[in-house]
Design an enzyme around this catalytic site. Structure first.
Site, PDB file in Angstrom:
ATOM      1  N   ILE A  90      37.754  36.073  41.232  1.00  0.00           N
ATOM      2  CA  ILE A  90      37.303  36.391  42.584  1.00  0.00           C
ATOM      3  C   ILE A  90      38.510  36.629  43.472  1.00  0.00           C
ATOM      4  CG2 ILE A  90      35.907  35.599  44.538  1.00  0.00           C
ATOM      5  CD1 ILE A  90      34.784  33.445  42.520  1.00  0.00           C
ATOM      6  N   CYS A  91      38.476  37.706  44.214  1.00  0.00           N
ATOM      7  CA  CYS A  91      39.555  37.994  45.156  1.00  0.00           C
ATOM      8  C   CYS A  91      39.135  37.472  46.519  1.00  0.00           C
ATOM      9  CB  CYS A  91      39.802  39.497  45.185  1.00  0.00           C
ATOM     10  SG  CYS A  91      41.048  39.991  46.350  1.00  0.00           S
ATOM     11  N   LEU A  92      39.539  36.244  46.818  1.00  0.00           N
ATOM     12  CA  LEU A  92      39.132  35.599  48.071  1.00  0.00           C
ATOM     13  C   LEU A  92      40.332  34.790  48.559  1.00  0.00           C
ATOM     14  CD1 LEU A  92      36.655  35.040  49.933  1.00  0.00           C
ATOM     15  CD2 LEU A  92      36.176  33.049  48.515  1.00  0.00           C
TER      16      LEU A  92
END
Ligand SMILES: [Zn+2]
Ligand SMILES: [Zn+2]
Lengths: 151, 180
Positions: A90-92
């Site tokens: 996840i790109c968070l």
């Protein structure tokens, strides 16, 4: 250290007592190992993911909560989202650069639910194919370039 | 007596249960009731140990874990409850930061990769001698070389600039040696 386990127990207690909507901790996974949590997530009503079920894995290092947990989607349903790679990464930003020890499993889950809910088009990140082939197993090792938050 | 309840309130049952319910005074990092409590300028409560560890984790970007406001060691206020017997500033409790932790990379990082000399001092001395050699050959001991060019010629000016440059290099090195 013991302080990390103590905090995880406190979080677990709170999550079990008042779980946020659509978030369920898998108690069995935790009873085996407090440093690795399986969390079930429901796609929010009114979002593109309504009715879908997802699973997140949280891995905590000894320096949690000063160090962010390693969080990724697992299982056979990885949400199709511009910030979620098909391997579950996840790109968070709160999972790496913007992590703060005042955040928690609950707040990370809520951020992920809200990230999914604000999605307007189900698609993979543009660099999905190459990323999935080249990335490390640990998403925290990725030098993320954070996409705009307007998805 | 008031003093009795104050000193005894940590162990007694009823007080303890209200304490666990009362998340108002829990540290925002360990989620336990704050020990050696400090409050930031933005009003967020932490154990001093917890906040200190966070500030050490990100020395270059010190922000409040809760609201991301700028925060620093000197700008937190210790809190002393009525029952606390220890009126010492909690910020003095921790072992002082290891000495020279910040200065170290500067002293060692000057000339990495040079193998001669076994200590930092020897190494800098050996390198320090280098510009003096140039210094000397440019100014004084130019026997065997052609005489100085006539004043005003381009070559003369060039040499003037060059020698000034080496002079400055030498001066900087001397200062550096003295400070090192
Ligand atoms: Zn604390
Ligand atoms: Zn704050």
């Amino acid at each position: 250290m013991a302080s990390m386990e103590k905090r995880l127990h406190k979080e677990l207690q709170a999550l079990t007592k008042e779980p946020p909507r659509g978030v369920h901790v898998d108690q069995e996974s935790i009873s085996r190992n407090i440093t690795e949590w399986l969390v079930h997530l429901d796609g929010a009503e009114g979002s593109l993911y309504n009715g879908e079920k997802f699973q997140l894995v949280f891995k905590f290092s000894q320096s949690y909560p000063f160090d962010s947990p390693q969080v990724m989607f697992v299982g056979n349903n990885i949400p199709v989202h511009p910030h979620v790679y098909s391997n579950g990464h996840i790109c968070l930003s709160i999972l790496t650069d913007d992590w703060s020890p005042a955040l928690s499993v609950t707040s990370v889950c809520l951020s992920i639910v809200s990230m999914l809910s604000s999605c307007t088009e189900k698609k993979r990140p543009p660099d999905n194919a190459i990323y999935v082939k080249t990335c490390s197993k640990n998403p925290k090792k990725t030098r993320w370039y954070y996409h705009d938050d307007d998805v | 007596m008031a003093s009795d309840t104050a000193s005894g309130d940590k162990g007694s049952g009823p007080n303890e249960s209200t304490e666990t319910d009362n998340s108002m005074f829990e540290c925002n990092i360990c989620l336990d009731s704050a020990r050696d409590a400090v409050v930031s300028m933005c009003g967020h409560l932490f154990c001093w140990q917890c906040l200190h560890q966070w500030l050490e984790t990100r020395p270059n970007r010190q922000t409040c874990p809760v609201c991301k406001a700028g925060i620093s060691k000197d700008k937190v206020v210790p809190i002393y409850g009525r029952g606390s017997t220890d009126q010492k500033d909690p910020r003095e409790k921790l072992p002082p930061r290891p000495q020279g932790q910040r200065a170290e990379p500067e002293a060692q990082g000057g000339f990495p990769g040079f193998g001669f000399g076994d200590g930092g001092f020897h190494m800098s001395f050996g390198i320090g001698a280098f510009p003096f050699g140039i210094f000397a050959s440019t100014f004084n001991f130019n026997d065997g070389r052609p005489g100085p060019p006539p004043a005003g010629s381009a070559q003369h000016q060039e040499e003037q600039v060059l020698s000034k440059f080496f002079l400055w290099v030498a001066v900087i090195f001397i200062i550096w040696l003295l400070l090192a």
